[in-house]
Scaffold this active site. Sequence first.
Site, PDB file in Angstrom:
ATOM      1  N   ASP A 111      18.939   3.541  -9.141  1.00 25.94           N
ATOM      2  CA  ASP A 111      20.702   4.247  -9.814  1.00 25.94           C
ATOM      3  C   ASP A 111      20.203   4.192 -11.425  1.00 25.94           C
ATOM      4  O   ASP A 111      20.594   3.425 -11.923  1.00 25.94           O
ATOM      5  CB  ASP A 111      21.336   3.525  -9.679  1.00 25.94           C
ATOM      6  CG  ASP A 111      22.272   4.805  -9.557  1.00 25.94           C
ATOM      7  OD1 ASP A 111      22.689   5.534 -10.422  1.00 25.94           O
ATOM      8  OD2 ASP A 111      23.219   4.255  -8.623  1.00 25.94           O
ATOM      9  N   ASN A 138      24.418  14.874 -17.953  1.00 27.60           N
ATOM     10  CA  ASN A 138      24.102  16.138 -17.385  1.00 27.60           C
ATOM     11  C   ASN A 138      24.975  17.029 -18.279  1.00 27.60           C
ATOM     12  O   ASN A 138      24.806  17.688 -18.326  1.00 27.60           O
ATOM     13  CB  ASN A 138      24.661  16.395 -16.019  1.00 27.60           C
ATOM     14  CG  ASN A 138      23.207  16.207 -15.238  1.00 27.60           C
ATOM     15  OD1 ASN A 138      22.505  17.043 -15.501  1.00 27.60           O
ATOM     16  ND2 ASN A 138      23.008  15.757 -13.826  1.00 27.60           N
ATOM     17  N   HIS A 172      22.182  20.558 -17.412  1.00 29.39           N
ATOM     18  CA  HIS A 172      21.421  20.080 -15.560  1.00 29.39           C
ATOM     19  C   HIS A 172      20.052  19.986 -16.316  1.00 29.39           C
ATOM     20  O   HIS A 172      19.541  19.318 -15.598  1.00 29.39           O
ATOM     21  CB  HIS A 172      21.780  20.851 -14.295  1.00 29.39           C
ATOM     22  CG  HIS A 172      23.672  20.131 -14.433  1.00 29.39           C
ATOM     23  ND1 HIS A 172      23.703  18.988 -13.445  1.00 29.39           N
ATOM     24  CD2 HIS A 172      24.870  20.769 -14.807  1.00 29.39           C
ATOM     25  CE1 HIS A 172      24.898  19.422 -13.278  1.00 29.39           C
ATOM     26  NE2 HIS A 172      26.031  20.345 -14.087  1.00 29.39           N
ATOM     27  N   ASP A 196      17.948  17.490 -14.516  1.00 32.71           N
ATOM     28  CA  ASP A 196      16.497  17.648 -13.871  1.00 32.71           C
ATOM     29  C   ASP A 196      14.793  16.984 -14.259  1.00 32.71           C
ATOM     30  O   ASP A 196      14.647  16.387 -13.526  1.00 32.71           O
ATOM     31  CB  ASP A 196      16.305  18.385 -13.345  1.00 32.71           C
ATOM     32  CG  ASP A 196      17.583  20.065 -12.212  1.00 32.71           C
ATOM     33  OD1 ASP A 196      18.553  18.635 -11.848  1.00 32.71           O
ATOM     34  OD2 ASP A 196      17.276  20.715 -12.288  1.00 32.71           O
ATOM     35  N   GLU A 211      20.907  11.585  -8.025  1.00 36.29           N
ATOM     36  CA  GLU A 211      19.877  10.279  -8.687  1.00 36.29           C
ATOM     37  C   GLU A 211      19.553   8.905  -8.057  1.00 36.29           C
ATOM     38  O   GLU A 211      19.075   7.639  -8.832  1.00 36.29           O
ATOM     39  CB  GLU A 211      21.081   9.816 -10.406  1.00 36.29           C
ATOM     40  CG  GLU A 211      22.138   8.783 -10.681  1.00 36.29           C
ATOM     41  CD  GLU A 211      23.223   9.523  -9.603  1.00 36.29           C
ATOM     42  OE1 GLU A 211      24.342   8.772 -10.065  1.00 36.29           O
ATOM     43  OE2 GLU A 211      23.370  10.528  -9.101  1.00 36.29           O
TER      44      GLU A 211
END
Length: 301
Positions: free
Chosen positions: A177, A185, A190, A194, A220
């Site tokens: 994680d 973010n 974002h 990404d 994630e």
Amino acid sequence: MDKESFYKALLDNLYGGVYFVDPDKKITYWNKLAERLTGYKAEDMLGRSCYDNILRYVRSEGAQLCLGQCLLARTIEEGTPMEAHAFLHHKEGFLLPVWLRVAPIRDEAGNIIGAVEFFNSEKAVSKLQSELQELRRIVSMDFLTEIWNRSHLERKLRGLIAEYAGQERGAGVAFVDIDHFKQINDTYGHHIGDKILKRVAATIKYSLGDNDVVGRWGGEEFLITLYDVDSLDALRNICEKLRTLIQSSTLDLEGKGAIGATVSIGATLLQPTDTTETIVNRADHLTYRSKQSGRNRVTVG
């Protein structure tokens, strides 16, 4: 369109040559692709017998299928489908490698009333197989990270459990994680989030053993199946390596510095009574413990 016209249109557009024969081996139907593959028009073939040896199927070693090894005759006699790789003689005289399959045709009472042969060039079959393989790969991938998606991982987990049932060798599962991903973010946008996801995915993917599998579980989160891991120490060493590599890599923000990310990992060995649900839940719980303990760490159990 009546039913007969519908089926004829369907057969004419199949991805392969198709023809029917009656119990006397007389050709009763010859589709459009059969015309293109062989050079023979339907009017050239209808009413003729496969015993006329028009296509002159021959195996690579020279044996002629239509003379003594006729698949159509054997299928009608034995009532079982058959297939073979062979060469057919095109009307223009050259040999075309084909894959062919023959099946009996039965009436409502189950009596054999003829046979159908499907054939296609081996290049076309190979191309179709490659396309199907690529399609399977596409539907199993996560498009953003270009690693496996959750549905593929679930299949891999079921396979892992079945493969290692009753075995002395071990296997493991790791849950990864990304720490503070929402903050990344919110701070950078974002599009940067990404890129972080893709960087972490690639780092894990290229750091695993040949048989190990990583995929995106969701958001994630990543899940890894690890083969031939026999101890918690070995499991910890693999996961610590991954954690360190991810921590050490950074993303260049195009002249505005660089950003890194860390991960929390939970890993566990496969137990004899495990299901996909129990082993994932255990790994997920261990990941939560890593986060509770300060993040950027590995917890095994």
